[in-house]
Scaffold this motif. Structure first.
Motif, PDB file in Angstrom:
ATOM      1  N   LEU A  11       1.255  -1.245  -0.010  1.00 14.99           N
ATOM      2  CA  LEU A  11      -0.053   0.258  -0.433  1.00 14.99           C
ATOM      3  C   LEU A  11       0.849   1.526  -0.053  1.00 14.99           C
ATOM      4  CD1 LEU A  11      -2.589   1.100   0.118  1.00 14.99           C
ATOM      5  CD2 LEU A  11      -2.858   1.497   2.249  1.00 14.99           C
ATOM      6  N   GLY A  12       1.961   1.129   0.709  1.00 18.39           N
ATOM      7  CA  GLY A  12       3.122   2.128   1.070  1.00 18.39           C
ATOM      8  C   GLY A  12       3.682   2.127  -0.553  1.00 18.39           C
ATOM      9  N   LEU A  13       3.570   1.568  -1.347  1.00 21.18           N
ATOM     10  CA  LEU A  13       4.767   0.891  -1.999  1.00 21.18           C
ATOM     11  C   LEU A  13       3.236   2.029  -3.481  1.00 21.18           C
ATOM     12  CD1 LEU A  13       7.607   0.571  -3.996  1.00 21.18           C
ATOM     13  CD2 LEU A  13       5.784  -1.904  -4.429  1.00 21.18           C
ATOM     14  N   PHE A  85      12.332   9.054   9.383  1.00 20.12           N
ATOM     15  CA  PHE A  85      12.534   9.847   8.105  1.00 20.12           C
ATOM     16  C   PHE A  85      10.787  10.646   7.251  1.00 20.12           C
ATOM     17  CE2 PHE A  85      12.418  10.719   2.552  1.00 20.12           C
ATOM     18  CZ  PHE A  85      12.879  11.681   3.434  1.00 20.12           C
ATOM     19  N   SER A  86       9.757   9.721   8.316  1.00 20.78           N
ATOM     20  CA  SER A  86       8.299  10.069   8.182  1.00 20.78           C
ATOM     21  C   SER A  86       8.018  11.142   9.065  1.00 20.78           C
ATOM     22  CB  SER A  86       7.257   8.701   7.669  1.00 20.78           C
ATOM     23  OG  SER A  86       6.099   9.320   8.453  1.00 20.78           O
ATOM     24  N   ALA A  87       8.586  10.569  10.530  1.00 25.04           N
ATOM     25  CA  ALA A  87       8.612  11.910  11.503  1.00 25.04           C
ATOM     26  C   ALA A  87       9.120  13.268  11.072  1.00 25.04           C
ATOM     27  CB  ALA A  87       8.789  11.259  12.692  1.00 25.04           C
ATOM     28  N   TYR A  88      10.640  13.126  10.308  1.00 25.61           N
ATOM     29  CA  TYR A  88      10.738  14.374   9.787  1.00 25.61           C
ATOM     30  C   TYR A  88       9.831  14.696   8.933  1.00 25.61           C
ATOM     31  CZ  TYR A  88      14.090  17.341   7.273  1.00 25.61           C
ATOM     32  OH  TYR A  88      14.710  18.154   6.605  1.00 25.61           O
ATOM     33  N   LEU A  89       8.818  14.128   7.815  1.00 29.51           N
ATOM     34  CA  LEU A  89       8.293  14.396   7.232  1.00 29.51           C
ATOM     35  C   LEU A  89       7.582  15.343   7.648  1.00 29.51           C
ATOM     36  CD1 LEU A  89       8.810  12.212   4.349  1.00 29.51           C
ATOM     37  CD2 LEU A  89       9.837  14.452   4.081  1.00 29.51           C
ATOM     38  N   THR A  90       6.903  14.609   8.376  1.00 27.17           N
ATOM     39  CA  THR A  90       5.793  14.840   9.088  1.00 27.17           C
ATOM     40  C   THR A  90       5.798  16.270   9.808  1.00 27.17           C
ATOM     41  OG1 THR A  90       4.679  12.889   9.075  1.00 27.17           O
ATOM     42  CG2 THR A  90       3.927  14.696  10.866  1.00 27.17           C
ATOM     43  N   CYS A 104       0.791  11.628   2.196  1.00 28.42           N
ATOM     44  CA  CYS A 104       1.899  11.763   3.518  1.00 28.42           C
ATOM     45  C   CYS A 104       1.944  11.373   4.636  1.00 28.42           C
ATOM     46  CB  CYS A 104       2.305  13.476   3.802  1.00 28.42           C
ATOM     47  SG  CYS A 104       3.366  14.090   2.127  1.00 28.42           S
ATOM     48  N   VAL A 105       0.403  11.409   4.903  1.00 30.76           N
ATOM     49  CA  VAL A 105       0.078  11.248   6.581  1.00 30.76           C
ATOM     50  C   VAL A 105      -0.340   9.897   6.097  1.00 30.76           C
ATOM     51  CG1 VAL A 105      -2.187  11.424   8.157  1.00 30.76           C
ATOM     52  CG2 VAL A 105      -0.916  13.808   7.095  1.00 30.76           C
ATOM     53  N   ALA A 106      -1.100   9.452   5.611  1.00 33.11           N
ATOM     54  CA  ALA A 106      -1.330   7.997   4.919  1.00 33.11           C
ATOM     55  C   ALA A 106       0.117   6.895   5.322  1.00 33.11           C
ATOM     56  CB  ALA A 106      -1.644   7.654   4.028  1.00 33.11           C
ATOM     57  N   SER A 107       0.692   7.992   4.258  1.00 32.66           N
ATOM     58  CA  SER A 107       2.107   7.179   4.591  1.00 32.66           C
ATOM     59  C   SER A 107       2.360   6.409   5.525  1.00 32.66           C
ATOM     60  CB  SER A 107       3.301   8.172   3.490  1.00 32.66           C
ATOM     61  OG  SER A 107       4.292   6.984   3.465  1.00 32.66           O
ATOM     62  N   THR A 111       3.898   3.777   8.357  1.00 33.52           N
ATOM     63  CA  THR A 111       4.381   2.883   8.417  1.00 33.52           C
ATOM     64  C   THR A 111       5.147   2.871  10.172  1.00 33.52           C
ATOM     65  OG1 THR A 111       5.681   5.778   8.290  1.00 33.52           O
ATOM     66  CG2 THR A 111       6.368   4.868   6.908  1.00 33.52           C
ATOM     67  N   LEU A 112       4.023   3.791  10.550  1.00 35.40           N
ATOM     68  CA  LEU A 112       4.249   3.305  12.348  1.00 35.40           C
ATOM     69  C   LEU A 112       3.891   1.892  12.131  1.00 35.40           C
ATOM     70  CD1 LEU A 112       4.338   4.512  14.773  1.00 35.40           C
ATOM     71  CD2 LEU A 112       1.295   5.336  14.977  1.00 35.40           C
ATOM     72  N   VAL A 113       2.599   1.633  11.481  1.00 35.06           N
ATOM     73  CA  VAL A 113       1.994   0.225  11.586  1.00 35.06           C
ATOM     74  C   VAL A 113       3.207  -0.715  11.571  1.00 35.06           C
ATOM     75  CG1 VAL A 113      -0.071  -1.476  11.194  1.00 35.06           C
ATOM     76  CG2 VAL A 113      -0.128   1.445  11.598  1.00 35.06           C
ATOM     77  N   ILE A 114       3.687  -0.596  10.295  1.00 31.49           N
ATOM     78  CA  ILE A 114       4.625  -1.700   9.557  1.00 31.49           C
ATOM     79  C   ILE A 114       6.015  -1.216  10.905  1.00 31.49           C
ATOM     80  CG2 ILE A 114       6.215  -2.123   8.816  1.00 31.49           C
ATOM     81  CD1 ILE A 114       5.159  -0.618   6.196  1.00 31.49           C
TER      82      ILE A 114
END
Length: 121
Positions: A11-13, A85-90, A104-107, A111-114
């Motif tokens: 899904l992220g891909l 990286f996702s936390a930085y982008l958020t 971006c929020v969905a991604s 990543t958090l759930v993964i």
């Protein structure tokens, strides 16, 4: 657990492939009325050393998928790096760009759930 991580990584891909397409096609992403994807996608934070962040997302999610055939620790490490990286982008979205992109929020949630699943695994 492995199938759940694989499904989320796919899904992220898909999100990353879509945002990469949008980037190179020069079109506006489909976006809800409560987010401003265009502003985020065209910000200085949308590229890292000349590489679109969405392309890095493709590489990251693909690496997580490939890591599922390796040691559990590899998947966990990759998921933690993706989460950081996702936390930085958020952070950049909220405090620097002052706009939120639904993709971006969905991604970030993916990543958090993964990362949680990789830790439990």
């Amino acid at each position: 657990m492995t199938k759940a991580i694989a499904g989320l990584a796919l899904l992220g891909l898909a999100i990353s492939v879509y945002l990469t397409y949008v980037h190179y096609a020069g079109i506006e992403p489909v976006c809800s009325s409560i987010s401003n994807c265009e502003r985020v996608q065209t910000s200085e934070y949308a590229d890292l050393v000349g590489i679109p962040v969405a392309v890095l997302g493709i590489a990251g999610y693909a690496a997580i998928l490939l890591s599922l055939r390796m040691r559990v620790e590899v998947t966990a490490l990759l998921s933690y790096l993706a989460l950081a990286f996702s936390a930085y982008l958020t952070w950049a979205e909220v405090f620097k760009i002052e706009a939120i992109c639904q993709w971006c929020v969905a991604s970030a949630i993916i990543t958090l759930v993964i990362a949680v699943l990789a830790t439990v695994r």
